[in-house]
Design an enzyme around this catalytic site. Structure first.
Site, PDB file in Angstrom:
ATOM      1  N   ASP A  82       0.786  -1.125   0.032  1.00  0.00           N
ATOM      2  CA  ASP A  82       0.051  -0.036  -0.006  1.00  0.00           C
ATOM      3  C   ASP A  82       0.981   1.115   0.104  1.00  0.00           C
ATOM      4  OD1 ASP A  82      -2.611   1.074   0.211  1.00  0.00           O
ATOM      5  OD2 ASP A  82      -1.986   2.110   2.108  1.00  0.00           O
ATOM      6  N   GLU A 106       0.943   5.850   0.293  1.00  0.00           N
ATOM      7  CA  GLU A 106       0.058   7.143   0.682  1.00  0.00           C
ATOM      8  C   GLU A 106       1.009   8.142  -0.223  1.00  0.00           C
ATOM      9  OE1 GLU A 106      -2.505   6.807   2.170  1.00  0.00           O
ATOM     10  OE2 GLU A 106      -2.335   5.077   3.048  1.00  0.00           O
ATOM     11  N   GLU A 135      -6.379  18.110   1.884  1.00  0.00           N
ATOM     12  CA  GLU A 135      -7.260  16.886   1.674  1.00  0.00           C
ATOM     13  C   GLU A 135      -6.767  15.633   1.962  1.00  0.00           C
ATOM     14  OE1 GLU A 135      -6.829  19.290  -0.342  1.00  0.00           O
ATOM     15  OE2 GLU A 135      -8.540  20.424  -0.717  1.00  0.00           O
ATOM     16  N   HIS A 160      -5.603   6.487   7.535  1.00  0.00           N
ATOM     17  CA  HIS A 160      -4.859   5.577   6.729  1.00  0.00           C
ATOM     18  C   HIS A 160      -3.290   5.628   6.948  1.00  0.00           C
ATOM     19  CE1 HIS A 160      -8.145   4.983   3.596  1.00  0.00           C
ATOM     20  NE2 HIS A 160      -8.465   5.716   4.402  1.00  0.00           N
ATOM     21  N   ASP A 211      -2.166  -0.464   6.527  1.00  0.00           N
ATOM     22  CA  ASP A 211      -3.189  -0.711   5.601  1.00  0.00           C
ATOM     23  C   ASP A 211      -2.804  -2.071   4.655  1.00  0.00           C
ATOM     24  OD1 ASP A 211      -4.816   0.960   6.143  1.00  0.00           O
ATOM     25  OD2 ASP A 211      -4.725   2.435   4.486  1.00  0.00           O
TER      26      ASP A 211
END
Length: 243
Positions: free
Chosen positions: A7, A9, A52, A156, A161
């Site tokens: 995963d 980010e 965001e 997250h 994750d």
């Protein structure tokens, strides 16, 4: 089979808009067992992180200001994933960002990537949509569907994750066999339990008289014979065969 559940980010949604990776997390499994090897790295994206997405993963500019840039960790990361089957939820997103970072490495004598030229990619989102059409198939939704605890997932995080996705993937593909190699160690203590199966077998010890054996009476046997005849089956003592 070697698999890496992965995963990432990022600073935003699309690398075409100049967005970059800020975190990579991955766990290794071999033959559906965790090996204990993980990869986790925060990355300085060399750009501003959109507010965001900070609200989603909690990684702001200050948190990664002193982390290495991708070029400094590329070799270690590539060594961890090369040749494995990558298990990713919504793979085009993560693979797109990784390939973008690899493409930005210039002047290398041994260029890396693209990912799909060196790794198989299994997208668990595509798998979930086929298995559960018309339903929500986010990672959180799958955790709920497969009764996997993700209560500790407030924000997250790439490694967290990846670990949760590994459990989801095992549940989606036939159930867990063993989460860690500790299970194999426990199995080796019981010579009657084959370690290579990855299954934890519990045996019951019963003394004579604890387990009742009930045999059918004559009336029950006659009823069973009649049932077999109704379905065009033959009764051979304790064996039923096709007529």
């Amino acid at each position: 089979m070697r698999q890496v559940i992965l995963d990432t980010e990022t600073t935003g949604i699309d690398p075409k808009d100049g967005h970059r990776l800020v975190e990579i997390g991955a766990v290794e499994m071999v033959n559906r067992r965790f090996t204990g090897r993980t990869y986790h790295q925060y990355i300085n994206p060399e750009r501003h992180i959109d507010a965001e997405v900070v609200a989603v993963h909690g990684i702001d500019d200050a948190k990664v200001a002193n982390e290495p840039v991708f070029a400094q960790v590329a070799d270690a990361f590539w060594s961890f994933i090369e040749g494995a089957e990558l298990v990713i939820h919504n793979a085009p997103f993560d693979v797109g960002f990784i390939d973008h970072e690899l493409n930005m490495l210039s002047g290398r004598a041994n260029p890396l990537g693209p990912v799909r030229d060196h790794c198989r990619v299994l997208d668990t989102l595509v798998m979930a949509r086929k298995m559960h059409p018309g339903q929500r198939n986010s990672l959180d939704a799958l955790c709920k569907r497969y009764d996997i605890d993700n209560g500790h997932r407030v924000l997250h995080g790439a490694l967290l994750d990846a670990e949760i996705l590994a459990e989801v993937y095992l549940a989606m593909t036939g159930g867990q066999t063993a989460l860690t190699l500790d299970a194999e160690a426990n199995q080796s203590q019981n010579s009657d339990t084959p370690a290579e199966t990855g299954l934890s077998i519990q045996r019951m010890t019963l003394t004579p008289g604890q387990l009742r054996v009930i045999t059918p009476n004559e009336q029950e046997q006659q009823a069973h014979r009649a049932k077999c005849e109704t379905h065009q089956l033959r009764w051979f003592g304790d064996t039923v065969r096709d007529a």
